[in-house]
Motif scaffolding. Structure first.
Motif, PDB file in Angstrom:
ATOM      1  N   PHE A  66      97.608  47.670  51.563  1.00  0.00           N
ATOM      2  CA  PHE A  66      97.232  46.421  52.227  1.00  0.00           C
ATOM      3  C   PHE A  66      96.308  45.603  51.328  1.00  0.00           C
ATOM      4  N   VAL A  67      95.261  46.255  50.830  1.00  0.00           N
ATOM      5  CA  VAL A  67      94.322  45.552  49.950  1.00  0.00           C
ATOM      6  C   VAL A  67      95.009  45.169  48.644  1.00  0.00           C
ATOM      7  N   GLY A  68      95.816  46.084  48.121  1.00  0.00           N
ATOM      8  CA  GLY A  68      96.535  45.800  46.881  1.00  0.00           C
ATOM      9  C   GLY A  68      97.418  44.575  47.009  1.00  0.00           C
ATOM     10  N   THR A  69      98.124  44.481  48.124  1.00  0.00           N
ATOM     11  CA  THR A  69      98.994  43.330  48.344  1.00  0.00           C
ATOM     12  C   THR A  69      98.169  42.056  48.506  1.00  0.00           C
ATOM     13  N   TRP A  70      97.032  42.177  49.172  1.00  0.00           N
ATOM     14  CA  TRP A  70      96.158  41.007  49.369  1.00  0.00           C
ATOM     15  C   TRP A  70      95.736  40.426  48.014  1.00  0.00           C
ATOM     16  N   ILE A  71      95.347  41.305  47.102  1.00  0.00           N
ATOM     17  CA  ILE A  71      94.955  40.814  45.777  1.00  0.00           C
ATOM     18  C   ILE A  71      96.168  40.252  45.042  1.00  0.00           C
ATOM     19  N   GLU A  72      97.256  41.007  45.096  1.00  0.00           N
ATOM     20  CA  GLU A  72      98.438  40.641  44.314  1.00  0.00           C
ATOM     21  C   GLU A  72      98.967  39.257  44.693  1.00  0.00           C
ATOM     22  N   LYS A  73      98.873  38.925  45.984  1.00  0.00           N
ATOM     23  CA  LYS A  73      99.432  37.644  46.418  1.00  0.00           C
ATOM     24  C   LYS A  73      98.448  36.494  46.327  1.00  0.00           C
ATOM     25  N   GLY A  74      97.179  36.804  46.259  1.00  0.00           N
ATOM     26  CA  GLY A  74      96.182  35.738  46.262  1.00  0.00           C
ATOM     27  C   GLY A  74      95.552  35.559  44.908  1.00  0.00           C
ATOM     28  N   MET A  75      94.505  36.337  44.664  1.00  0.00           N
ATOM     29  CA  MET A  75      93.805  36.237  43.386  1.00  0.00           C
ATOM     30  C   MET A  75      94.733  36.618  42.237  1.00  0.00           C
ATOM     31  N   GLY A  76      95.819  37.330  42.561  1.00  0.00           N
ATOM     32  CA  GLY A  76      96.743  37.749  41.515  1.00  0.00           C
ATOM     33  C   GLY A  76      97.975  36.885  41.404  1.00  0.00           C
ATOM     34  N   LEU A  77      98.103  35.852  42.222  1.00  0.00           N
ATOM     35  CA  LEU A  77      99.290  35.002  42.120  1.00  0.00           C
ATOM     36  C   LEU A  77      98.951  33.528  42.285  1.00  0.00           C
ATOM     37  N   ILE A  78      98.258  33.197  43.358  1.00  0.00           N
ATOM     38  CA  ILE A  78      97.947  31.783  43.581  1.00  0.00           C
ATOM     39  C   ILE A  78      96.981  31.292  42.513  1.00  0.00           C
ATOM     40  N   VAL A  79      95.907  32.016  42.304  1.00  0.00           N
ATOM     41  CA  VAL A  79      94.880  31.551  41.353  1.00  0.00           C
ATOM     42  C   VAL A  79      95.403  31.497  39.910  1.00  0.00           C
ATOM     43  N   PRO A  80      96.033  32.559  39.384  1.00  0.00           N
ATOM     44  CA  PRO A  80      96.495  32.463  37.990  1.00  0.00           C
ATOM     45  C   PRO A  80      97.575  31.413  37.782  1.00  0.00           C
ATOM     46  N   GLY A  81      98.223  30.966  38.858  1.00  0.00           N
ATOM     47  CA  GLY A  81      99.184  29.862  38.707  1.00  0.00           C
ATOM     48  C   GLY A  81      98.530  28.624  38.132  1.00  0.00           C
ATOM     49  N   PHE A  82      97.208  28.530  38.285  1.00  0.00           N
ATOM     50  CA  PHE A  82      96.470  27.361  37.799  1.00  0.00           C
ATOM     51  C   PHE A  82      95.788  27.614  36.449  1.00  0.00           C
ATOM     52  N   ILE A  83      95.923  28.830  35.934  1.00  0.00           N
ATOM     53  CA  ILE A  83      95.199  29.166  34.704  1.00  0.00           C
ATOM     54  C   ILE A  83      96.189  29.704  33.674  1.00  0.00           C
ATOM     55  N   PRO A  84      96.398  29.092  32.552  1.00  0.00           N
ATOM     56  CA  PRO A  84      95.800  27.821  32.167  1.00  0.00           C
ATOM     57  C   PRO A  84      96.361  26.672  33.002  1.00  0.00           C
ATOM     58  N   SER A  85      95.636  25.550  32.973  1.00  0.00           N
ATOM     59  CA  SER A  85      96.066  24.378  33.719  1.00  0.00           C
ATOM     60  C   SER A  85      97.327  23.813  33.085  1.00  0.00           C
ATOM     61  N   THR A  86      97.855  22.771  33.704  1.00  0.00           N
ATOM     62  CA  THR A  86      99.097  22.199  33.173  1.00  0.00           C
ATOM     63  C   THR A  86      98.894  21.591  31.795  1.00  0.00           C
ATOM     64  N   LEU A  87      97.652  21.288  31.430  1.00  0.00           N
ATOM     65  CA  LEU A  87      97.390  20.863  30.060  1.00  0.00           C
ATOM     66  C   LEU A  87      96.852  22.040  29.237  1.00  0.00           C
ATOM     67  N   HIS A  88      97.038  23.220  29.757  1.00  0.00           N
ATOM     68  CA  HIS A  88      96.673  24.462  29.078  1.00  0.00           C
ATOM     69  C   HIS A  88      95.169  24.572  28.818  1.00  0.00           C
ATOM     70  N   GLU A  89      94.392  24.014  29.716  1.00  0.00           N
ATOM     71  CA  GLU A  89      92.948  24.224  29.640  1.00  0.00           C
ATOM     72  C   GLU A  89      92.629  25.501  30.406  1.00  0.00           C
ATOM     73  N   MET A  90      91.643  26.218  29.916  1.00  0.00           N
ATOM     74  CA  MET A  90      91.296  27.489  30.532  1.00  0.00           C
ATOM     75  C   MET A  90      90.044  27.321  31.383  1.00  0.00           C
ATOM     76  N   VAL A  91      90.228  27.066  32.658  1.00  0.00           N
ATOM     77  CA  VAL A  91      89.094  27.013  33.583  1.00  0.00           C
ATOM     78  C   VAL A  91      89.296  28.144  34.579  1.00  0.00           C
ATOM     79  N   GLU A  92      88.313  29.001  34.684  1.00  0.00           N
ATOM     80  CA  GLU A  92      88.470  30.177  35.530  1.00  0.00           C
ATOM     81  C   GLU A  92      87.961  29.913  36.944  1.00  0.00           C
ATOM     82  N   TYR A  93      88.273  30.842  37.810  1.00  0.00           N
ATOM     83  CA  TYR A  93      87.879  30.677  39.213  1.00  0.00           C
ATOM     84  C   TYR A  93      87.531  32.019  39.834  1.00  0.00           C
TER      85      TYR A  93
END
Lengths: 218, 314, 426
Positions: C351-378
């Motif tokens: 349950f916890v593994g899936t929570w990370i995998e779908k959120g901090m492990g999928l939604i957030v890295p979709g933005f890193i690097p940004s579309t101009l390939h800037e590396m801003v972390e979250y």
């Protein structure tokens, strides 16, 4: 415009102070040259339809005239034309660098390919310029001189896609002013000067990336 | 669980009678409601600033001429009140027969960032973050891989072996940002400019996720602009000071360009790298450029069909 | 609960639904507020967490989303991560409905309402997470078709609004109808709920498919722009949903609610397959990303290995990978069928593994690097954690109260009102 290129030099031979003002560069501190008449030259026909058919004008800034050297005398400051000195000196057609000069202009930064001074300056009349085919060109028409070599840029300029401008894109609604070649390029050293960026983003959490050699390509 | 709920005397011996328990429940409910009201009490701030007119305002495209006038008057008054600046908000519409296209000469651009600053000033951006619609990438010569570029350089430019690529809204003909907006708060106008109704946007930021060019900005807080620095020449769909919590983007300075003027970033460019104009006019500068220079668009493979071109000419 | 005595239909001469439904609601209210000290402690704790979240949200609305750690580079964070995960949990409930109704698993049928309640609670959380993520919640009405400007069908978010609310209504109807009928002591009329159950099965698939399309349709985000996203979402949904239900079944057992082994074993069988499918899909993604290389795989490289000296998400994703692998091994081990502890641990892990995998492990890295390939972390801010905890607390309150009402009614311990009136047309 970007950098004053006046070389201040104490001369032990001439009068007290000679401020050598070099060429027709856009010099700060040199009023005669710095102030420009906003007049349409023959380059105006580069931009189609100016001043006709209910359209506003496209004005290309240009030098007021030949450069002058200001000299302080006991009677006050006088502006001397280039010809004042050059008329009594023998032109040296082989000069391609300021390093060969023995007096005056020696500190003039020069970096314009392998051309010689007299490729552009008119040895018959130092208050004018000269094309390669010996045609005399006034300082105010300097762009014609530039264009003889820099055809690609001149062609782009002619079509409005080289050089800065301001005003209206739509000439039916208002006028436009355009830069002259020498507004941005020092003819003696035409490479655009390096600049320091003054306005950078301050985004939260944005820090410079660490780039390593193999970064980017796997 | 049922046994437990039945065995009231076991779990809560003090509550012997049902009426007593009901009374306790009432107290609990009251306490809970009170605590909830206290918890969300910061929202009262909002009630002070948010007017009914603003809350109930119609979509830009549904406003009548009269309604629009009232909205603009209200916004001007709010700007005066909140920023202490007298501004004029206009609403120029697209010029018929006009489609705006922009191009940047990457041989000439030296990354000095004057366009970024001009945009910042022209568009009343937040002073704290140096917000701007333009980002300039310092790119490695020999590659178009943006990953080897960066926007944080602050050394003298141009640096050896680098070229510079300003990126702003590409005013795509197939804009993914307008497709994804759930409330049609952003759309493409007849002259090609993609605009945002800052009073309709709900701030979901789906458009920010959809844009392949990092062209959109969100107002994470109320923009801070000192009164003296406010640009008073404002447009409803362009550079009026944006409210907190909405998305904004480059609009090709439509408050200028729809009145025939050049965009602020173009006028500010000391290198003359920027070319702007009407692609529908066969005699326009931009048209000649597109026909005669070898231009390219950014991320062509994502199919967004930008109205923004790049070229090298030396 | 496993034995639900069916009361005989009552004869004519009883009050109409208007009265009996009111009684049903009142009785439900009483049931939901009566309980043991444990119950009150639990509910007060959840209320407190919820209040903290509500306060954090109110401050966020007033001071702006600068209170979050989101930026123009990472413009979605913990809220949308949790939203995505909760859509999966909601859809996961269907893994009880399918055996119960499609395979006529009697034991599962008796507890299927747990899955439906979970769907309700999870969808409510989803909607709350979306509202928490809005910069202008005061303008939510712009999303209401007719009132606002609903960009249907082109915006996938409008599809999500429809499917999520639809799924909520479907499950509210099914649960409400069944409970009401049980309350009246009548046999539920299949005509009034079976069709909805079958619709809800398809609908459950749709909610997570649409949620995946929300991301996978974005050409500018290579990490999401994969056809595998929707199947992957469903596979992980069918891990997180059943895992949560198994955990809640063990909790209910501890609270003396009789839950048989059969439904737990059925869910375990399902989990054993879905957890492997889910892992297989993750492996497929990893292979494709890393074997291909190039600019489009930057997000994956950032996520798993770190990129350009930035690696904030690396511990997150390897925690998720570790939890999911260990969880899978525990689930597949024979002990899982015999002993509660390893099974519960396995369920918590996946349950916890899936929570990370779908959120901090999928939604957030979709933005890193940004579309101009800037590396801003979250990483989420305190406000984001508070608001998220508040929403989860609220969801758990709903789940608890629903079960609190349902158990006595379904086990026939609540006496029906006087003489219920048989419905006229059903």
């Amino acid at each position: 415009m970007f950098q004053a290129r006046s070389s201040n030099r104490m001369s032990d031979r001439w009068i007290l102070l000679i401020l050598v003002v070099c060429g027709f560069t856009p010099l700060s501190g040199c009023d005669e040259v710095g102030s420009r008449h906003e007049v349409n030259t023959e380059f105006a026909d580069f931009v189609g339809g100016t001043g006709s058919g209910g359209r506003f004008e496209v004005t290309i800034s240009r030098p007021a005239g030949p450069p002058v050297v200001r000299v302080a005398t006991p009677e006050g400051e006088v502006a001397l034309a280039c010809s004042t000195c050059h008329d009594v000196r023998t032109p040296n057609f082989s000069n391609t660098t300021t390093a060969d000069l023995d007096e005056f202009h020696r500190d003039l930064p020069f970096g314009h390919g392998s051309i010689s001074c007299l490729s552009c300056h008119n040895s018959d009349n130092y208050d004018t310029l000269r094309l390669a085919n010996q045609t005399t060109v006034e300082y105010t028409d300097v762009m014609t001189l530039c264009a003889q070599c820099h055809g690609q840029q001149a062609r782009s300029y002619e079509h409005g896609v080289h050089g800065g401008m301001s005003g209206y894109w739509d000439l039916t609604r208002g006028p436009r002013t355009r830069n002259n070649c020498v507004d941005c390029h020092d003819p003696h050293q035409p490479a655009f000067p390096r600049m320091k960026p003054t306005f950078k983003p301050r985004d939260r959490f944005l820090t410079p990336p660490e780039h390593d050699e193999e970064a980017g390509h796997d | 669980m049922t046994e437990q709920s039945k065995g009231k005397t076991i779990s809560l011996p003090v509550l012997g009678s049902v009426s007593r328990r009901t009374a306790m429940k009432g107290v609990g409910a009251t306490l809970g409601a009170g605590a909830f009201a206290a918890a969300i009490s910061p929202l009262r701030h909002l009630a002070d600033t948010l007017t009914v007119e603003e809350l109930m305002q119609q979509h830009y495209q549904e406003l009548s001429a009269d309604g629009k006038k009232k909205v603009i008057e209200r916004l001007e008054a709010e700007t005066k009140e909140q920023y202490g600046a007298d501004v004029t908000i206009s609403d120029p519409r697209p010029i018929p027969g006009t489609k705006f296209v922009y191009a940047i000469n990457l041989s000439v651009c030296n990354g000095n960032g004057k366009c970024v600053e001009a945009c910042h000033n022209e568009n009343n951006h937040d002073r704290d973050t140096n917000q701007s619609y333009i980002r300039v990438l310092e790119m490695q010569k020999g590659t178009m891989d943006m990953e080897q570029g960066n926007t944080t350089y602050d050394h003298e430019v141009p640096a050896a072996d680098k070229f510079y690529m300003p990126v702003q809204c590409q005013q795509c003909d197939e804009p993914p940002c307008t497709d994804v907006c759930p409330v049609q708060a952003t759309w493409k106008e007849d002259d090609g400019i993609v605009v945002v109704d800052y009073n309709w946007c709900i701030g979901c930021r789906y458009c920010e996720a959809a844009c392949p060019y990092h062209a959109r900005r969100f107002n994470w807080k109320t923009p801070n602009v000192p009164a003296a620095e406010v640009n008073p020449d404002q447009g409803y769909l362009s550079n009026r000071i944006r409210p907190q919590g909405v998305v904004e983007k480059c609009h090709y300075c439509l408050h200028r360009t729809r009145k025939g003027r050049l965009p602020a970033c173009l006028e500010a460019c000391p290198t003359g790298a920027r070319v702007f104009g009407n692609i529908l006019d066969p005699d326009s500068e931009i048209r000649w450029l597109l026909e005669n220079k070898r231009v390219y668009v950014l991320k062509e493979e994502v199919g967004t069909k930008p109205s923004f071109f790049y070229f090298f000419d030396s | 609960m496993s034995s639900m005595p069916v009361r005989p239909k009552h004869p004519e001469g009883t009050p109409g639904h208007f009265l009996s439904y009111r009684k049903f609601l009142l009785r439900s209210l009483a049931l939901s507020t009566d309980g043991s000290l444990l119950f009150y402690t639990w509910m007060i704790m959840l209320t407190l967490v919820f209040l903290v979240g509500a306060n954090a949200w109110a401050n966020q609305v007033v001071h702006g989303m600068i209170t979050t750690n989101m930026t123009d580079h990472v413009s979605w964070g913990l809220y949308i991560s949790n939203f995505t995960f909760m859509v999966g949990v909601a859809a996961g409930g269907v893994m009880m409905v399918i055996p119960a109704y499609l395979y006529r698993d009697k034991a599962m049928h008796n507890v299927v309402i747990l899955g439906e309640f979970l769907a309700i609670a999870a969808i409510v959380m989803c909607l709350m997470f979306v509202v928490a993520d809005l910069g202008r919640p005061d303008r939510s009405w712009h999303l209401i078709p007719g009132l606002g400007r609903f960009n249907f069908p082109i915006s996938m978010l409008t599809w999500d609004v429809i499917v999520l609310n639809g799924y909520l209504l479907l499950n509210l109807h099914i649960c409400g109808y069944l409970l009401y009928m049980r309350f009246l002591g009548r046999t539920p009329n299949p005509k009034w709920y079976i069709p909805f159950v079958f619709i809800s099965i398809a609908w459950a698939i749709s909610i997570h498919t649409v949620t995946a399309f929300l991301y996978s349709g974005l050409g500018g985000r290579p990490l999401w722009n994969t056809a595998l996203l929707a199947p992957r979402f469903l596979a992980s949904a069918f891990v997180s949903g059943p895992a949560f239900i198994i955990i809640s079944m063990f909790v209910l057992r501890r609270l003396q609610v009789p839950i048989l082994d059969d439904p737990i074993h059925t869910l375990l069988k399902i989990l054993r397959i879905t957890v492997l499918i889910s892992l297989f899909m993750v492996v497929s993604e990893i292979f494709t990303e890393f074997y291909t290389g190039g600019a489009h795989t930057s997000s994956a490289r950032y996520l798993y290995l770190g990129l350009h000296g930035k690696n904030a998400l690396v511990p997150w994703i390897w925690t998720a990978v570790g939890l999911n692998i260990i969880g899978a091994i525990l689930l597949l081990h024979p002990a899982a069928t015999k002993r509660a502890v390893p099974l519960i641990i396995a369920c918590v892990f996946v349950f916890v593994g899936t929570w990370i995998e779908k959120g901090m492990g999928l939604i957030v890295p979709g933005f890193i690097p940004s579309t101009l390939h800037e590396m801003v972390e979250y990483l989420p801010s305190v406000t984001e954690w508070k608001v998220s905890a508040g929403i989860v607390a609220f969801g758990l309150m709903i789940y608890t109260i629903a079960i609190k009402i349902a158990v006595p009614i379904l086990s026939g311990r609540v006496s029906p009102p006087g003489q219920p009136h048989p419905p006229r047309d059903c």
